[in-house]
Design a protein around this motif. Structure first.
Motif, PDB file in Angstrom:
ATOM      1  N   THR A 246       0.729  -1.220  -0.036  1.00 36.84           N
ATOM      2  CA  THR A 246       0.053   0.117   0.176  1.00 36.84           C
ATOM      3  C   THR A 246       0.867   1.246  -0.009  1.00 36.84           C
ATOM      4  O   THR A 246       0.146   2.163  -0.151  1.00 36.84           O
ATOM      5  N   MET A 247       2.135   1.287   0.215  1.00 41.38           N
ATOM      6  CA  MET A 247       2.934   2.289   0.241  1.00 41.38           C
ATOM      7  C   MET A 247       3.650   2.555  -1.101  1.00 41.38           C
ATOM      8  O   MET A 247       4.481   3.747  -1.410  1.00 41.38           O
ATOM      9  N   LEU A 248       3.469   1.460  -1.992  1.00 43.82           N
ATOM     10  CA  LEU A 248       4.093   1.694  -3.267  1.00 43.82           C
ATOM     11  C   LEU A 248       3.468   2.858  -4.050  1.00 43.82           C
ATOM     12  O   LEU A 248       4.243   3.684  -4.772  1.00 43.82           O
ATOM     13  N   ALA A 249       2.271   3.194  -3.995  1.00 41.68           N
ATOM     14  CA  ALA A 249       1.498   4.125  -4.935  1.00 41.68           C
ATOM     15  C   ALA A 249       1.931   5.944  -4.245  1.00 41.68           C
ATOM     16  O   ALA A 249       2.346   6.308  -4.849  1.00 41.68           O
ATOM     17  N   PRO A 250       2.061   5.829  -2.830  1.00 43.12           N
ATOM     18  CA  PRO A 250       2.570   6.919  -2.330  1.00 43.12           C
ATOM     19  C   PRO A 250       3.980   7.235  -2.882  1.00 43.12           C
ATOM     20  O   PRO A 250       4.676   8.314  -2.856  1.00 43.12           O
ATOM     21  N   ALA A 251       4.634   6.043  -3.044  1.00 44.06           N
ATOM     22  CA  ALA A 251       6.096   6.193  -3.420  1.00 44.06           C
ATOM     23  C   ALA A 251       6.413   6.570  -4.933  1.00 44.06           C
ATOM     24  O   ALA A 251       7.289   6.638  -5.352  1.00 44.06           O
ATOM     25  N   GLY A 252       5.059   6.453  -5.703  1.00 47.88           N
ATOM     26  CA  GLY A 252       5.125   7.080  -6.975  1.00 47.88           C
ATOM     27  C   GLY A 252       5.028   5.768  -8.032  1.00 47.88           C
ATOM     28  O   GLY A 252       5.156   5.892  -9.363  1.00 47.88           O
ATOM     29  N   SER A 253       4.687   4.537  -7.640  1.00 44.02           N
ATOM     30  CA  SER A 253       4.655   3.597  -8.253  1.00 44.02           C
ATOM     31  C   SER A 253       3.198   2.978  -8.475  1.00 44.02           C
ATOM     32  O   SER A 253       2.422   2.864  -7.605  1.00 44.02           O
ATOM     33  N   ASP A 254       2.860   2.712  -9.768  1.00 41.81           N
ATOM     34  CA  ASP A 254       1.496   1.734 -10.008  1.00 41.81           C
ATOM     35  C   ASP A 254       1.701   0.262 -10.175  1.00 41.81           C
ATOM     36  O   ASP A 254       0.871  -0.413 -10.789  1.00 41.81           O
TER      37      ASP A 254
END
Length: 214
Positions: A174-182
């Motif tokens: 769930t932290m990948l999206a805030p890290a800019g990854s889809d």
């Protein structure tokens, strides 16, 4: 005695344990360990968790640390209540252990350092190394291509029933999206699987903060 969870309410590993406690309907007390004040490095804390990390549990005097070990313990001790998360039939259990190994070696090994590079370093006032970030994301992308093939044939990573192995992906996934990854949403089968995990009431209960239920 009520189980006691010692951790930092926003930490990935503390939330990993929290989601399993909710899945198993286990009441727990929560004791905040203030990482900013260095409480996890105090002599008293190091007596319980010698690596100075979060979380650990105190279950009527039984001390256990390492989030995945804690989750296995909870799922086994409270096997008769809540969601069954560790299969007991030998072949199903072997497939669960295979899936758990996949999560550790082919997901966490890349997702965790990517999130650290993009988010945690910033929290610490450090600068993201974009080359390092892309290295981890590229490696994770390759692994999730395999995930998508596996999940095209079954609902969850270890078969058609949810296990701890699936839930273990939630904190860093769930932290990948805030890290800019889809990467958790750009493949149909991975997206379907991960969406089903994110929408579980257990994750919704801990996604913003772990709170006591006892």
């Amino acid at each position: 005695m009520v189980l006691k969870l010692y951790g930092f309410n926003l930490s990935t590993c503390t939330r990993r344990v929290g989601v399993v406690l909710h899945e198993k309907n286990v009441p727990f007390e929560f004791y905040e360990v203030d990482l900013y004040k260095g409480e996890h490095k105090s002599p008293a804390y190091l007596e319980k968790q010698p690596f100075g990390q979060v979380p650990y549990i105190d279950d009527d005097g039984f001390i256990l640390y390492e989030s995945r070990a804690i989750c296995r313990y909870i799922a086994t001790k409270y096997a008769s209540q809540g969601t069954s998360l560790v299969p007991t039939e030998p072949k199903a259990n072997a497939l669960f252990e295979q899936a758990a190994s996949i999560e550790l070696s082919n997901f966490d090994a890349f997702a965790a350092p990517a999130v650290y590079e993009k988010l945690f370093k910033v929290y610490q006032g450090l600068t993201t190394d974009e080359a390092v970030l892309q290295k981890y994301l590229t490696s994770l992308d390759q692994r999730l291509e395999v995930y998508d093939k596996i999940l095209s044939k079954q609902k969850y990573l270890g078969g058609d029933e949810i296990t701890l192995a699936d839930l273990f992906h939630l904190p860093y996934g769930t932290m990948l999206a805030p890290a800019g990854s889809d990467l958790m949403t750009n493949r149909p089968n991975v997206k379907r699987w991960f969406d089903s995990l994110v929408n579980r009431p257990s994750w919704q209960a801990v996604k913003d903060s772990v709170k006591a239920t006892a």
